[in-house]
Design an enzyme around this catalytic site. Structure first.
Site, PDB file in Angstrom:
ATOM      1  N   HIS A  94      47.519  62.739   9.628  1.00 17.47           N
ATOM      2  CA  HIS A  94      48.893  63.482   8.890  1.00 17.47           C
ATOM      3  C   HIS A  94      49.073  63.303   7.194  1.00 17.47           C
ATOM      4  CE1 HIS A  94      53.216  63.373   8.445  1.00 17.47           C
ATOM      5  NE2 HIS A  94      53.683  63.687   9.606  1.00 17.47           N
ATOM      6  N   CYS A 128      51.649  68.719   8.872  1.00 18.37           N
ATOM      7  CA  CYS A 128      51.216  67.708   8.122  1.00 18.37           C
ATOM      8  C   CYS A 128      50.399  67.756   7.626  1.00 18.37           C
ATOM      9  CB  CYS A 128      52.869  66.124   8.372  1.00 18.37           C
ATOM     10  SG  CYS A 128      55.141  67.093   7.684  1.00 18.37           S
ATOM     11  N   ASP A 162      47.661  54.685  12.549  1.00 13.43           N
ATOM     12  CA  ASP A 162      48.603  54.848  11.751  1.00 13.43           C
ATOM     13  C   ASP A 162      48.867  55.611  13.921  1.00 13.43           C
ATOM     14  OD1 ASP A 162      49.974  56.580  12.354  1.00 13.43           O
ATOM     15  OD2 ASP A 162      49.675  58.065  11.160  1.00 13.43           O
ATOM     16  N   LYS A 200      59.584  58.502  17.859  1.00 20.61           N
ATOM     17  CA  LYS A 200      58.490  59.226  18.077  1.00 20.61           C
ATOM     18  C   LYS A 200      58.144  58.221  20.235  1.00 20.61           C
ATOM     19  CE  LYS A 200      56.273  60.892  14.273  1.00 20.61           C
ATOM     20  NZ  LYS A 200      56.458  62.281  14.175  1.00 20.61           N
ATOM     21  N   GLN A 202      51.566  58.666  16.752  1.00 16.99           N
ATOM     22  CA  GLN A 202      51.306  59.462  17.337  1.00 16.99           C
ATOM     23  C   GLN A 202      51.003  58.775  19.260  1.00 16.99           C
ATOM     24  OE1 GLN A 202      52.811  62.290  18.537  1.00 16.99           O
ATOM     25  NE2 GLN A 202      53.270  62.668  16.081  1.00 16.99           N
TER      26      GLN A 202
HETATM   27  C1  LIG Z   1      49.847  60.813  12.887  1.00 18.54           C
HETATM   28  C2  LIG Z   1      50.935  60.197  12.376  1.00 18.54           C
HETATM   29  N1  LIG Z   1      51.275  60.011  11.105  1.00 18.54           N
HETATM   30  C3  LIG Z   1      52.246  59.595  10.605  1.00 18.54           C
HETATM   31  C4  LIG Z   1      53.617  60.480  10.922  1.00 18.54           C
HETATM   32  C5  LIG Z   1      54.634  60.174   9.960  1.00 18.54           C
HETATM   33  O1  LIG Z   1      55.716  59.649  10.933  1.00 18.54           O
HETATM   34  P1  LIG Z   1      57.613  58.935  10.561  1.00 18.54           P
HETATM   35  O2  LIG Z   1      57.559  60.071   9.690  1.00 18.54           O
HETATM   36  O3  LIG Z   1      57.899  58.587  11.293  1.00 18.54           O
HETATM   37  O4  LIG Z   1      56.754  58.251   9.241  1.00 18.54           O
HETATM   38  C6  LIG Z   1      53.538  61.337  11.786  1.00 18.54           C
HETATM   39  C7  LIG Z   1      54.949  62.037  11.852  1.00 18.54           C
HETATM   40  O5  LIG Z   1      55.199  63.203  12.445  1.00 18.54           O
HETATM   41  C8  LIG Z   1      52.626  61.359  13.031  1.00 18.54           C
HETATM   42  O6  LIG Z   1      52.544  62.110  14.245  1.00 18.54           O
END
Ligand SMILES: Cc1ncc(COP(=O)(O)O)c(C=O)c1O
Length: 411
Positions: free
Chosen positions: A128, A369, A205, A231, A208
């Site tokens: 992401h 993203c 990270d 999430k 998900q």
């Molecule tokens: C794999 C992953 N990393 C990071 C993020 C960013 O999360 P947040 O916008 O809640 O900070 C997301 C959000 O879609 C994600 O799917």
């Protein structure tokens, strides 16, 4: 068709989510945008209202009853998330605004202090933007080299390439546990063990992964693990950064301000103990409190049961969608969570999204993203359907019928 014995009462679960009980464009809402954010059960919504109706006060330092209650519930949530992640101590649990802030915190503190010019950071082609851009910013500032693990045609990480990238120069590996665009579950234990054998630290990270998989940061031996409450059926604006105590202790603070200090004089400031050293300012107390309620909701139904239901939906939807002529699923990893990204011959993903919304079906379209990942597959974007505990096979049938309708209208 895949069948499993349903352990969960999905209709009863659906009744816990008031937002699902509405019509969009004259049709019953089908919500398939769970990878972007999950809906919230009544218990979570009520926990936020209860906090503001009865307990609202600033936490720590207060001696009156409301401050004590707010502090008690805020710290109880920290303990709940510690148990959820399998961390050994609450000192290792830092509340953030979400995964994005967790990653930026590590880049700004650990990254600035421990990674130097000539060193290397490894990320992957599945990331992401929030696990790409903070490292690019750091690399630019300090003359660090950013390396990227390639993605195979199935949407898995090329582990042989990863092994060949590792050397003593690599100081940090930062990869997602699960890809938001493709649903791929990455072999994070293997990634961590390999990185450690070269002395590199690893950030996972978990944005998900946290709603689908059991997480044990100690078994994984992760140095950092980040997630976002929204999430996993919790509120927006709250997340967690787990870090190993000895690493967090060695890191400088992130933001300066109240709460993160021990003593302030104009000559010198000393910093607070973990985890408060990284929690400057008044936090998002109500949503931290409600995060505990979200974890209780998941625990009540059982992560394994939720995962089994979602897995059934994934297989059912994959079989049904693949029968549609001209539809191609992007990301066919062996290990996947309930996320399906697809493209259609001759139809732009945005048109599919708009025409499905006209039928009451919410999907996400675009690059999710993950622009570099879209470039890897030579596509502008995908249509993504992602499933949660409250989704049903009937809703998948509506998606399939909806796509047929889109095809009839546009081709
Ligand atoms: C794999 C992953 N990393 C990071 C993020 C960013 O999360 P947040 O916008 O809640 O900070 C997301 C959000 O879609 C994600 O799917």
């Amino acid at each position: 068709m895949t069948t499993i014995t349903e352990i969960l009462d999905i209709q009863a679960i659906r009744a816990d989510f008031p937002i699902l009980n509405q019509e969009i464009n004259g049709k019953k809402l089908v919500y398939f945008d769970n990878a972007a954010t999950t809906q919230k059960p009544t218990s979570v919504i009520d926990a936020i209202a209860h906090y503001y109706n009865f307990d609202n006060a600033n936490i720590h330092r207060g001696i009156h009853t409301l401050a004590e209650r707010a502090t008690r519930d805020f710290e109880a949530s920290r303990e709940a998330i510690r148990a959820f992640l399998g961390a050994s101590s609450i000192e290792e649990i830092i509340f953030t605004s979400g995964t994005t802030q967790g990653i930026n915190l590590v880049a700004s503190t650990f990254g600035r202090k421990f990674i130097k010019e000539g060193d290397e950071i490894i990320i992957s082609g599945l990331e992401h933007h929030s696990n790409i851009v903070p490292w690019q910013m750091l690399c630019e500032e300090k003359g660090i080299k950013l390396k990227v693990i390639p993605v195979t045609d199935l949407g898995e990480l090329d582990m042989e390439a990863y092994q060949n990238m590792l050397s003593e120069k690599v100081k940090l590996v930062s990869v997602n546990h699960v890809s938001n665009s493709l649903g791929t579950i990455n072999p994070v234990k293997e990634i961590i063990d390999l990185a450690h054998s070269f002395g590199a630290k690893v950030l996972i990270d978990g944005a998900q992964a946290s709603s689908h998989l059991n997480i044990d940061v100690q078994a994984l031996d992760a140095d950092f693990y980040t997630l976002s409450a929204h999430k996993l059926y919790g509120p927006t604006g709250i997340g967690v950064l787990y870090g190993k105590k000895e690493i967090l202790n060695a890191m400088p603070p992130y933001m300066g301000g109240g709460e993160m200090i021990k003593e302030v004089t104009f000559e010198k400031t000393t910093y607070n103990e973990l985890p408060y050293k990284f929690e400057a300012g008044t936090p998002n107390i109500a949503d931290v409190v409600a995060l505990k309620t979200a974890l209780e909701y998941i625990a009540f139904h059982g992560k394994e049961n939720i995962a089994a239901h979602e897995d059934m939906l994934l297989h059912y939807a994959t079989e049904q969608l693949l029968e549609i002529d001209g539809l191609k699923i992007i990301g066919q990893a062996k290990e996947k969570v309930s996320v399906i990204s697809f493209v259609m011959d001759g139809i732009h993903p945005q048109d599919i999204g708009v025409l499905l919304d006209n039928q009451g079906i919410a999907v996400r379209t675009g690059h999710h993203c993950t622009q570099p990942l879209m470039q890897r597959f030579n596509i502008v974007g995908t249509t993504r359907a992602s499933f949660a505990v409250y989704n049903t096979t009937e809703e998948i049938d509506r998606l399939v019928a909806g796509i047929h309708r889109v095809k009839k209208m546009l081709l």
